[in-house]
Design a protein around this motif. Structure first.
Motif, PDB file in Angstrom:
ATOM      1  N   SER A   2       0.820  -1.196   0.000  1.00 21.87           N
ATOM      2  CA  SER A   2       0.000   0.000   0.000  1.00 21.87           C
ATOM      3  C   SER A   2       0.862   1.257   0.000  1.00 21.87           C
ATOM      4  O   SER A   2       1.997   1.258   0.463  1.00 21.87           O
ATOM      5  N   ASP A   3       0.296   2.358  -0.498  1.00 18.94           N
ATOM      6  CA  ASP A   3       0.981   3.643  -0.438  1.00 18.94           C
ATOM      7  C   ASP A   3       1.143   4.120   0.997  1.00 18.94           C
ATOM      8  O   ASP A   3       2.031   4.900   1.306  1.00 18.94           O
ATOM      9  N   GLU A   4       0.247   3.656   1.893  1.00 19.24           N
ATOM     10  CA  GLU A   4       0.286   4.090   3.276  1.00 19.24           C
ATOM     11  C   GLU A   4       1.387   3.399   4.076  1.00 19.24           C
ATOM     12  O   GLU A   4       1.692   3.813   5.179  1.00 19.24           O
ATOM     13  N   CYS A   5       1.959   2.354   3.560  1.00 20.69           N
ATOM     14  CA  CYS A   5       2.967   1.596   4.288  1.00 20.69           C
ATOM     15  C   CYS A   5       4.352   2.027   3.831  1.00 20.69           C
ATOM     16  O   CYS A   5       4.869   1.551   2.828  1.00 20.69           O
ATOM     17  N   ASP A   6       4.938   2.919   4.591  1.00 16.37           N
ATOM     18  CA  ASP A   6       6.281   3.409   4.284  1.00 16.37           C
ATOM     19  C   ASP A   6       7.307   2.478   4.913  1.00 16.37           C
ATOM     20  O   ASP A   6       7.341   2.291   6.118  1.00 16.37           O
ATOM     21  N   ILE A   7       8.146   1.917   4.111  1.00 14.88           N
ATOM     22  CA  ILE A   7       9.114   0.920   4.575  1.00 14.88           C
ATOM     23  C   ILE A   7      10.056   1.494   5.629  1.00 14.88           C
ATOM     24  O   ILE A   7      10.508   0.792   6.516  1.00 14.88           O
ATOM     25  N   GLN A   8      10.343   2.763   5.561  1.00 13.44           N
ATOM     26  CA  GLN A   8      11.278   3.366   6.509  1.00 13.44           C
ATOM     27  C   GLN A   8      10.639   3.590   7.888  1.00 13.44           C
ATOM     28  O   GLN A   8      11.310   3.468   8.902  1.00 13.44           O
ATOM     29  N   THR A   9       9.385   3.933   7.929  1.00  8.44           N
ATOM     30  CA  THR A   9       8.762   4.290   9.201  1.00  8.44           C
ATOM     31  C   THR A   9       7.888   3.195   9.796  1.00  8.44           C
ATOM     32  O   THR A   9       7.565   3.268  10.969  1.00  8.44           O
ATOM     33  N   MET A  10       7.484   2.192   9.032  1.00  3.99           N
ATOM     34  CA  MET A  10       6.568   1.177   9.545  1.00  3.99           C
ATOM     35  C   MET A  10       7.153  -0.222   9.444  1.00  3.99           C
ATOM     36  O   MET A  10       6.501  -1.148   9.012  1.00  3.99           O
ATOM     37  N   LYS A  11       8.399  -0.384   9.860  1.00  4.04           N
ATOM     38  CA  LYS A  11       8.997  -1.712   9.836  1.00  4.04           C
ATOM     39  C   LYS A  11       8.358  -2.607  10.894  1.00  4.04           C
ATOM     40  O   LYS A  11       8.319  -3.800  10.761  1.00  4.04           O
ATOM     41  N   LEU A  12       7.903  -2.006  11.959  1.00  5.20           N
ATOM     42  CA  LEU A  12       7.325  -2.763  13.055  1.00  5.20           C
ATOM     43  C   LEU A  12       5.860  -2.398  13.241  1.00  5.20           C
ATOM     44  O   LEU A  12       5.463  -1.259  13.018  1.00  5.20           O
ATOM     45  N   TYR A  18      11.060   1.026  21.398  1.00  2.00           N
ATOM     46  CA  TYR A  18      10.652   1.571  22.689  1.00  2.00           C
ATOM     47  C   TYR A  18       9.179   1.243  22.970  1.00  2.00           C
ATOM     48  O   TYR A  18       8.828   0.838  24.072  1.00  2.00           O
ATOM     49  N   THR A  19       8.340   1.394  21.952  1.00  2.00           N
ATOM     50  CA  THR A  19       6.921   1.073  22.105  1.00  2.00           C
ATOM     51  C   THR A  19       6.740  -0.408  22.387  1.00  2.00           C
ATOM     52  O   THR A  19       5.937  -0.795  23.242  1.00  2.00           O
ATOM     53  N   ARG A  20       7.494  -1.237  21.681  1.00  2.00           N
ATOM     54  CA  ARG A  20       7.407  -2.683  21.906  1.00  2.00           C
ATOM     55  C   ARG A  20       7.776  -3.030  23.344  1.00  2.00           C
ATOM     56  O   ARG A  20       7.050  -3.747  24.022  1.00  2.00           O
ATOM     57  N   TYR A  21       8.878  -2.507  23.842  1.00  2.00           N
ATOM     58  CA  TYR A  21       9.296  -2.809  25.210  1.00  2.00           C
ATOM     59  C   TYR A  21       8.322  -2.248  26.226  1.00  2.00           C
ATOM     60  O   TYR A  21       8.069  -2.876  27.251  1.00  2.00           O
ATOM     61  N   THR A  22       7.755  -1.097  25.938  1.00  2.00           N
ATOM     62  CA  THR A  22       6.761  -0.520  26.846  1.00  2.00           C
ATOM     63  C   THR A  22       5.537  -1.427  26.934  1.00  2.00           C
ATOM     64  O   THR A  22       5.024  -1.679  28.023  1.00  2.00           O
ATOM     65  N   TYR A  23       5.068  -1.951  25.803  1.00  2.00           N
ATOM     66  CA  TYR A  23       3.927  -2.875  25.811  1.00  2.00           C
ATOM     67  C   TYR A  23       4.243  -4.115  26.644  1.00  2.00           C
ATOM     68  O   TYR A  23       3.421  -4.565  27.432  1.00  2.00           O
ATOM     69  N   TRP A  24       5.432  -4.678  26.442  1.00  2.00           N
ATOM     70  CA  TRP A  24       5.812  -5.881  27.185  1.00  2.00           C
ATOM     71  C   TRP A  24       5.894  -5.601  28.681  1.00  2.00           C
ATOM     72  O   TRP A  24       5.383  -6.375  29.497  1.00  2.00           O
ATOM     73  N   LEU A  77      -0.387  -8.278  21.536  1.00  2.00           N
ATOM     74  CA  LEU A  77       0.030  -7.349  20.485  1.00  2.00           C
ATOM     75  C   LEU A  77       1.550  -7.344  20.349  1.00  2.00           C
ATOM     76  O   LEU A  77       2.081  -7.256  19.242  1.00  2.00           O
ATOM     77  N   GLY A  78       2.249  -7.487  21.478  1.00  2.00           N
ATOM     78  CA  GLY A  78       3.704  -7.619  21.423  1.00  2.00           C
ATOM     79  C   GLY A  78       4.131  -8.888  20.703  1.00  2.00           C
ATOM     80  O   GLY A  78       5.118  -8.895  19.958  1.00  2.00           O
ATOM     81  N   VAL A  79       3.388  -9.966  20.902  1.00  2.00           N
ATOM     82  CA  VAL A  79       3.670 -11.221  20.194  1.00  2.00           C
ATOM     83  C   VAL A  79       3.439 -11.046  18.696  1.00  2.00           C
ATOM     84  O   VAL A  79       4.253 -11.486  17.873  1.00  2.00           O
ATOM     85  N   ALA A  80       2.343 -10.383  18.341  1.00  2.00           N
ATOM     86  CA  ALA A  80       2.076 -10.130  16.922  1.00  2.00           C
ATOM     87  C   ALA A  80       3.187  -9.296  16.306  1.00  2.00           C
ATOM     88  O   ALA A  80       3.598  -9.521  15.164  1.00  2.00           O
ATOM     89  N   ASP A  81       3.696  -8.349  17.066  1.00  2.00           N
ATOM     90  CA  ASP A  81       4.795  -7.524  16.577  1.00  2.00           C
ATOM     91  C   ASP A  81       6.054  -8.361  16.366  1.00  2.00           C
ATOM     92  O   ASP A  81       6.774  -8.163  15.401  1.00  2.00           O
ATOM     93  N   MET A  82       6.295  -9.315  17.262  1.00  2.00           N
ATOM     94  CA  MET A  82       7.461 -10.187  17.087  1.00  2.00           C
ATOM     95  C   MET A  82       7.305 -11.074  15.861  1.00  2.00           C
ATOM     96  O   MET A  82       8.262 -11.304  15.129  1.00  2.00           O
ATOM     97  N   ILE A  83       6.091 -11.574  15.626  1.00  2.00           N
ATOM     98  CA  ILE A  83       5.847 -12.459  14.488  1.00  2.00           C
ATOM     99  C   ILE A  83       6.078 -11.732  13.173  1.00  2.00           C
ATOM    100  O   ILE A  83       6.677 -12.264  12.243  1.00  2.00           O
TER     101      ILE A  83
END
Length: 122
Positions: A2-12, A18-24, A77-83
Motif C-alpha cells: 500500500s501507499d500508506e505503508c512506508d518501509i522506513q517508518t513502519m517496519k514494526l 521503545y513502544t514494543r518494550y513498553t507494551y511488554w 500485540l507484542g507477540v504479533a509484533d514479534m511475528i
C-alpha cells in the motif's frame, strides 16, 4: 504493498522498539499486579455475608478482570509484533482481516466494555 505503508517508518507493527518494550513491560507488570487482586477477590466474595460488601467485591473483581484482559491484549500485540517484526509492510493489507487481529480487537473491546460498565455502575 500500500501507499500508506512506508518501509522506513513502519517496519514494526508497534512503530518503535521503545513502544514494543513498553507494551511488554506494562502488560507483564499489569498481569502480575492483577493476579493477586483477582484471587483475593474470589476468596473474599465467597466469604462475605453483607450485600453491600459483596457488591463492592464484585465491582473490584470485574474492574481488575477488565484490566487483566487489557494486559493480556498488550502482551498479545507484542507477540504479533514479534511475528511480523521486519515484514509488517508485506502483511499491512492482510493484517486487519486476519483472525489474530480480529481476536485482539475482540479482547480489547470486551475488556473496555467491562471496565466502562463497572466504572459507571459505581
Amino acid at each position: 504493498m500500500s501507499d500508506e505503508c512506508d518501509i522506513q517508518t513502519m517496519k514494526l507493527l508497534l512503530g518503535t522498539r521503545y513502544t514494543r518494550y513498553t507494551y511488554w513491560v506494562v502488560g507483564t507488570l499489569g498481569i502480575f499486579h492483577c493476579l493477586p487482586v483477582l484471587f483475593y477477590g474470589l476468596i473474599s466474595m465467597v466469604r462475605v455475608d453483607d450485600t453491600a460488601a459483596f457488591n463492592s467485591q464484585v465491582f473490584g473483581f470485574w474492574t481488575c478482570m477488565g484490566s487483566f484482559i487489557l494486559n493480556v491484549w498488550l502482551i498479545a500485540l507484542g507477540v504479533a509484533d514479534m511475528i511480523h517484526e521486519k515484514q509488517f509492510c508485506e502483511y499491512y493489507n492482510q493484517w486487519p482481516a486476519s483472525d489474530f487481529c480480529t481476536t485482539l480487537g475482540l479482547i480489547s473491546h470486551s475488556a473496555n466494555q467491562i471496565i466502562i460498565f463497572y466504572s459507571t455502575a459505581l
